[in-house]
Design a protein around this motif. Structure first.
Motif, PDB file in Angstrom:
ATOM      1  N   ALA A 156       0.844  -1.205  -0.244  1.00  0.00           N
ATOM      2  CA  ALA A 156       0.039   0.026  -0.148  1.00  0.00           C
ATOM      3  C   ALA A 156       0.934   1.061  -0.046  1.00  0.00           C
ATOM      4  O   ALA A 156       0.444   2.135  -0.911  1.00  0.00           O
ATOM      5  N   THR A 157       1.830   1.057   0.688  1.00  0.00           N
ATOM      6  CA  THR A 157       2.706   2.384   0.633  1.00  0.00           C
ATOM      7  C   THR A 157       3.350   2.677  -0.524  1.00  0.00           C
ATOM      8  O   THR A 157       3.523   3.817  -0.976  1.00  0.00           O
ATOM      9  N   ILE A 158       3.922   1.547  -1.196  1.00  0.00           N
ATOM     10  CA  ILE A 158       4.688   2.064  -2.486  1.00  0.00           C
ATOM     11  C   ILE A 158       3.755   2.747  -3.590  1.00  0.00           C
ATOM     12  O   ILE A 158       3.991   3.481  -4.318  1.00  0.00           O
ATOM     13  N   GLY A 159       2.310   2.052  -3.486  1.00  0.00           N
ATOM     14  CA  GLY A 159       1.462   2.537  -4.527  1.00  0.00           C
ATOM     15  C   GLY A 159       0.948   3.904  -4.225  1.00  0.00           C
ATOM     16  O   GLY A 159       0.341   4.441  -5.217  1.00  0.00           O
ATOM     17  N   SER A 160       0.965   4.393  -3.079  1.00  0.00           N
ATOM     18  CA  SER A 160       0.509   5.665  -2.700  1.00  0.00           C
ATOM     19  C   SER A 160       1.403   6.906  -2.196  1.00  0.00           C
ATOM     20  O   SER A 160       0.679   7.839  -1.700  1.00  0.00           O
ATOM     21  N   TYR A 161       2.513   6.413  -2.271  1.00  0.00           N
ATOM     22  CA  TYR A 161       3.462   7.328  -1.422  1.00  0.00           C
ATOM     23  C   TYR A 161       3.478   8.779  -2.016  1.00  0.00           C
ATOM     24  O   TYR A 161       3.664   9.697  -1.206  1.00  0.00           O
ATOM     25  N   PRO A 162       3.661   9.141  -3.487  1.00  0.00           N
ATOM     26  CA  PRO A 162       3.722  10.316  -3.842  1.00  0.00           C
ATOM     27  C   PRO A 162       2.491  11.301  -3.213  1.00  0.00           C
ATOM     28  O   PRO A 162       2.753  12.404  -2.914  1.00  0.00           O
ATOM     29  N   PHE A 163       1.316  10.923  -3.037  1.00  0.00           N
ATOM     30  CA  PHE A 163       0.289  11.530  -2.194  1.00  0.00           C
ATOM     31  C   PHE A 163       0.556  12.121  -0.950  1.00  0.00           C
ATOM     32  O   PHE A 163       0.034  12.742  -0.497  1.00  0.00           O
ATOM     33  N   ASP A 164       1.391  10.746  -0.275  1.00  0.00           N
ATOM     34  CA  ASP A 164       1.544  11.149   1.095  1.00  0.00           C
ATOM     35  C   ASP A 164       2.548  12.170   1.251  1.00  0.00           C
ATOM     36  O   ASP A 164       2.285  13.127   2.008  1.00  0.00           O
ATOM     37  N   LEU A 165       3.428  12.333   0.391  1.00  0.00           N
ATOM     38  CA  LEU A 165       4.501  13.439   0.275  1.00  0.00           C
ATOM     39  C   LEU A 165       3.967  14.660   0.130  1.00  0.00           C
ATOM     40  O   LEU A 165       4.200  15.758   0.683  1.00  0.00           O
ATOM     41  N   ILE A 166       3.066  14.848  -0.967  1.00  0.00           N
ATOM     42  CA  ILE A 166       2.455  15.962  -1.335  1.00  0.00           C
ATOM     43  C   ILE A 166       1.576  16.581   0.029  1.00  0.00           C
ATOM     44  O   ILE A 166       1.625  17.588   0.220  1.00  0.00           O
ATOM     45  N   ARG A 167       0.825  15.533   0.457  1.00  0.00           N
ATOM     46  CA  ARG A 167      -0.135  16.000   1.755  1.00  0.00           C
ATOM     47  C   ARG A 167       0.979  16.583   2.714  1.00  0.00           C
ATOM     48  O   ARG A 167       0.367  17.367   3.293  1.00  0.00           O
ATOM     49  N   THR A 168       1.889  15.839   3.177  1.00  0.00           N
ATOM     50  CA  THR A 168       2.710  16.340   4.352  1.00  0.00           C
ATOM     51  C   THR A 168       3.429  17.762   3.969  1.00  0.00           C
ATOM     52  O   THR A 168       3.371  18.912   4.525  1.00  0.00           O
ATOM     53  N   ILE A 169       3.612  18.234   2.628  1.00  0.00           N
ATOM     54  CA  ILE A 169       4.062  19.444   2.268  1.00  0.00           C
ATOM     55  C   ILE A 169       3.057  20.504   2.371  1.00  0.00           C
ATOM     56  O   ILE A 169       3.203  21.484   2.941  1.00  0.00           O
ATOM     57  N   LEU A 170       1.980  20.200   1.951  1.00  0.00           N
ATOM     58  CA  LEU A 170       0.754  21.158   2.031  1.00  0.00           C
ATOM     59  C   LEU A 170       0.301  21.373   3.399  1.00  0.00           C
ATOM     60  O   LEU A 170       0.150  22.504   3.836  1.00  0.00           O
ATOM     61  N   ALA A 171       0.409  20.327   4.196  1.00  0.00           N
ATOM     62  CA  ALA A 171       0.015  20.439   5.575  1.00  0.00           C
ATOM     63  C   ALA A 171       0.921  21.340   6.604  1.00  0.00           C
ATOM     64  O   ALA A 171       0.712  21.840   7.501  1.00  0.00           O
ATOM     65  N   SER A 172       2.245  21.163   6.096  1.00  0.00           N
ATOM     66  CA  SER A 172       3.345  21.876   6.863  1.00  0.00           C
ATOM     67  C   SER A 172       3.863  23.168   6.618  1.00  0.00           C
ATOM     68  O   SER A 172       4.469  23.820   7.356  1.00  0.00           O
TER      69      SER A 172
END
Length: 346
Positions: A156-172
């Motif tokens: 699941a991590t490999i398949g969805s990671y770019p969205f996790d990175l973008i979410r972190t940047i937008l939230a921080s």
């Protein structure tokens, strides 16, 4: 000896059985994937404010408590020094919507993540147990439950990671925004860092997700097994071991708390990698420079050296406060949507 006709008929029967099984497997995979996606969306939206606060703490290089500032004789200001103070600041500076900043990419991340996670989990457990029945999965060896969770988490991590990175940047990023929306963040990262930039921090994420997902699903199955046995002993007939929604919620709550407490330092390292080089307003504190950390072990060492062991647990309070109900809501809504989808498709 069997005749040729008997052998041919045997092959035909076997093929018919296999063909009948395939739609059942596809239907089960569809139920798991859909229920997983919906449960992830509900859980993520409900707990978004806590996640935003957690991320702000994790990417802040300065101490995150007033006590730490006094203990280390630091007089420079820290942007966030406690959950209540952080909540007030975000609400005053960014409004209520600030608590759901990055929620769209978070949903785009969490829905495929939980979809893949639950589908792979059920398939892997079915393979290990030799049965697709949920009641047989509960009887699996505890070690196999942990391994199943770890495998599902990695996929699941490999398949969805770019969205996790973008979410972190937008939230921080805070105010003023460096990236006004998800598209600009994606384009900006692609131009400055390329494809590798979209997978910044993947290594510590995978190192984190193996024990985290393993612990979360393994302990959830263990708590379910214990609760089921407890229900069976308490029932008048001695055979009723079914779990209520409240019991499933408590099992998920305990599983989410255990996993988060153990794996939080790796989550801090992951967030530092994800935001390194990101320009933010000076009021949010020092930024994580591009070449701040060589690798995951170097990051752990530098954080301990500069911020003490407490630096590895920045954001632990909102993290646990978020992880416990998030895990509980995810598991309960998954079970709920699974039952509804099964009744609709049968």
């Amino acid at each position: 000896m069997r005749s040729r006709a008997d052998k041919v008929e045997g092959v035909r029967v076997l093929l018919r059985v296999r063909l009948m099984e395939e739609p059942s497997k596809l239907k089960r995979a569809l139920i798991d994937a859909t229920a997983g996606a919906l449960s992830g969306a509900v859980s993520r939206t409900v707990t978004s404010p806590l996640d935003v606060i957690k991320i702000r703490f994790q990417v802040q290089l300065e101490p995150t408590t007033s006590w730490a500032l006094l203990q280390r004789n630091l007089h420079g200001p820290s942007k966030y020094t406690g959950m209540l103070q952080a909540t007030k600041d975000i609400l005053r500076e960014e409004g209520l919507q600030g608590f759901w900043r990055g929620n769209v990419p978070a949903l785009l991340m969490v829905m495929p993540y939980t979809s893949i996670q639950f589908a792979v989990l059920h398939r892997f457990k079915s393979y290990m147990a030799g049965s697709s029945k949920t009641e047989d999965h509960i009887r699996l060896n505890p070690y196999l439950s942990y391994i199943s969770g770890a495998v599902a988490g990695c996929a699941a991590t490999i398949g969805s990671y770019p969205f996790d990175l973008i979410r972190t940047i937008l939230a921080s990023q805070g105010e003023p925004k460096v990236y006004p929306n998800m598209r600009s963040a994606f384009v900006g990262i692609w131009r400055t860092r390329g494809l590798r930039g979209l997978y910044n921090g993947l290594s510590p994420t995978l190192v984190e997700i193996i024990p985290y997902a393993g612990l979360q699903f393994g302990t959830y199955d263990t708590f379910k097994r214990w609760t089921s046995a407890w229900n069976q002993r308490r029932s008048k007939s001695g055979t009723d071991s079914s779990l209520s929604s409240f019991q499933l919620f408590i099992c998920g709550l305990a599983a989410g708390t255990c996993a988060k407490v153990v794996c939080h330092p790796l989550d801090v390292v992951k967030k530092r990698f994800q935001v390194k080089g990101l320009d933010r307003h000076p009021r949010y504190g020092a930024r994580v420079e591009h070449q701040a950390y060589r690798n995951m072990f170097d990051a752990l060492y530098q954080i301990v050296q500069a911020e003490g062991f407490a630096g590895l647990y920045k954001g632990i309070v909102p993290s646990v406060v978020k992880a416990a109900p998030a895990g509980a809501v995810t598991f309960v809504t998954y079970e709920y949507f699974s039952v509804i989808l099964e009744s609709m498709l049968n």
